[in-house]
Design an enzyme around this catalytic site. Structure first.
Site, short mmCIF file in Angstrom:
data_model
loop_
_atom_site.label_atom_id
_atom_site.label_comp_id
_atom_site.label_asym_id
_atom_site.label_seq_id
_atom_site.Cartn_x
_atom_site.Cartn_y
_atom_site.Cartn_z
N ASP A 92 1.31 -0.97 -0.01
CA ASP A 92 -0.60 -0.01 -0.02
C ASP A 92 0.57 1.29 -0.11
OD1 ASP A 92 -1.66 1.93 0.92
OD2 ASP A 92 -2.70 0.50 2.36
N TYR A 96 -3.91 5.73 1.99
CA TYR A 96 -5.04 5.65 3.63
C TYR A 96 -4.66 6.31 4.97
CZ TYR A 96 -7.95 3.08 6.66
OH TYR A 96 -8.88 3.12 7.74
N ASP A 271 -7.65 -6.98 0.34
CA ASP A 271 -7.15 -7.20 2.05
C ASP A 271 -7.99 -7.05 2.98
OD1 ASP A 271 -5.64 -3.78 2.68
OD2 ASP A 271 -6.54 -4.31 0.87
N HIS A 340 -6.71 -19.01 12.65
CA HIS A 340 -8.40 -19.80 11.64
C HIS A 340 -8.23 -18.93 10.71
CE1 HIS A 340 -11.88 -21.31 11.65
NE2 HIS A 340 -12.93 -19.94 12.32
#
Length: 376
Positions: A92, A96, A271, A340
């Site tokens: 990136d 942002y 993402d 997980h």
């Protein structure tokens, strides 16, 4: 970088593709785990590779520029060598952070002056030096420098910001095309569509970005607080304009349902920090719905976390054990939950890819959106 579309869904705009880079292939649609400072929080590279089965990870230019710094990264031979990740990396551009650090930055035509969140030191990002910084970091895919507007955002500000992002893009392209990578492999530049939630601005921006003819294109400035339906409307408008033969990346998105709807609209890459951030707070995404691991109901549930996910932690550890670790504030809870959740996200886009290839995606998507949004 080369992109090939391998299959399309007959009842939606979803497509399955293959992105080829010098660090390996990426099967799309794909989710990219976020490794902001060169590390996906609480997850080893080995686990990312063999358990999560990540194909590409994301790093952040702003954070890596500040720490460990460009000198260290260049001496290491780039981020791949520094963190031991041998597969593709996307960075990136820091745009942002221009949005999120609004209290400590000043935007001008030349670029952005900002204060480090670490020590308050002043720094300047321009389209040119952001290209140079990402060259030094060594990502396979680097992002153009843009301004991510907030939501809500006045039309006049969104219009001015979009035009400045376009001018910055021209400077990014000129700098990128007149420089080379430092580590012996190719890099590619993705421009970013902006325009807030205004249809005419989004259309204008998408047309400009499409005209630049780069290897891939991104959609920015969404998932910043606007309603989900508005995000989908803007996404569809843009994907209908961006070239079909280039990968499309919807930045910072999102929930499992957001990703499934984005795939249906023709997006290839995603993402988001959500799977790891929520994991550290005890929230698990599963093939049956969302679990709060602090909930008393899991106290004596000794079934696997999620037997449908082909991940060691998802099938080895029980819900009861993970709840115990979570309420005990054990570090292992964050590790298990992070692995997980990432494994689930990669499973989800993998399932989407299979359903696109068999022509069953649209029906499966509608069913899965309801299931993955359910609170268990």
């Amino acid at each position: 970088m080369k992109f090939t579309i391998e299959a399309t869904d007959p009842k939606s705009k979803a497509r399955a593709g293959l992105v080829k880079t010098d660090h390996g292939d990426i099967e799309t649609p794909i989710f990219m785990p976020v490794g902001t400072a060169g590390s996906v929080k609480a997850v080893h590279q080995r686990e990312l590779t063999y358990d999560v089965k990540a194909q590409i990870i994301l790093g952040n230019t702003y954070h890596l520029y500040l720490r460990p710094g460009l000198d260290v990264l260049e001496k290491a031979g780039g981020l791949h060598k520094f963190n031991g990740w041998s597969r593709p990396i996307l960075t990136d551009s820091g745009g942002y952070q221009v949005f999120s650090l609004s209290g400590t930055r000043k935007i001008a035509e030349e670029g952005v002056m900002f204060k480090s969140h670490i020590d308050g030191s002043k720094h300047h990002f321009s389209p040119e030096n952001v290209m140079d910084i990402q060259r030094t970091i060594g990502a396979d895919i680097i992002m153009a420098f843009d301004e991510c507007t907030p939501y809500p955002c006045e039309y006049n500000y969104a219009e001015k910001s979009m035009h400045m992002t376009h001018r910055w893009l021209k400077r990014c392209i000129e700098r990128f095309d007149t420089t080379e990578g430092k580590y012996g492999y190719s890099q590619t530049l993705f421009p970013i569509v902006q325009g807030s939630v205004y249809k005419d601005l989004r259309k204008q921006s998408a047309e400009f970005i499409a005209s630049c003819g780069r290897d891939g294109n991104a959609i920015g400035g969404l998932s910043v607080g606007e309603p989900a339906e508005m995000m989908y409307e803007m996404t569809e408008l843009v994907t209908d304009i961006l070239p079909t033969d280039k990968p499309r990346y919807l930045m910072g998105v999102g929930t499992p349902a957001n990703i499934l709807e984005g795939i249906a609209l023709g997006v290839d890459m995603f993402d988001c920090v959500m799977p790891t951030r929520n994991a550290r707070n005890g929230m698990l995404f599963t093939s049956e719905g969302i679990m709060n691991m602090r909930n008393e109901k899991w106290k004596d549930d000794f079934s696997p976390i999620d037997p449908n996910i082909n991940s060691y932690v998802s099938t080895f550890y029980s819900k009861a054990y993970l709840r115990h670790l979570t309420v005990s504030k054990e570090i292992l809870a964050a590790q298990i939950a992070s692995i997980h959740n990432l494994s689930f996200y990669l499973w989800l886009v993998g399932q989407a890819r299979e359903k696109i290839q068999t022509g069953e995606f649209a029906t499966w998507k509608d069913m899965m959106v309801k299931k993955v949004s359910t609170r268990l």
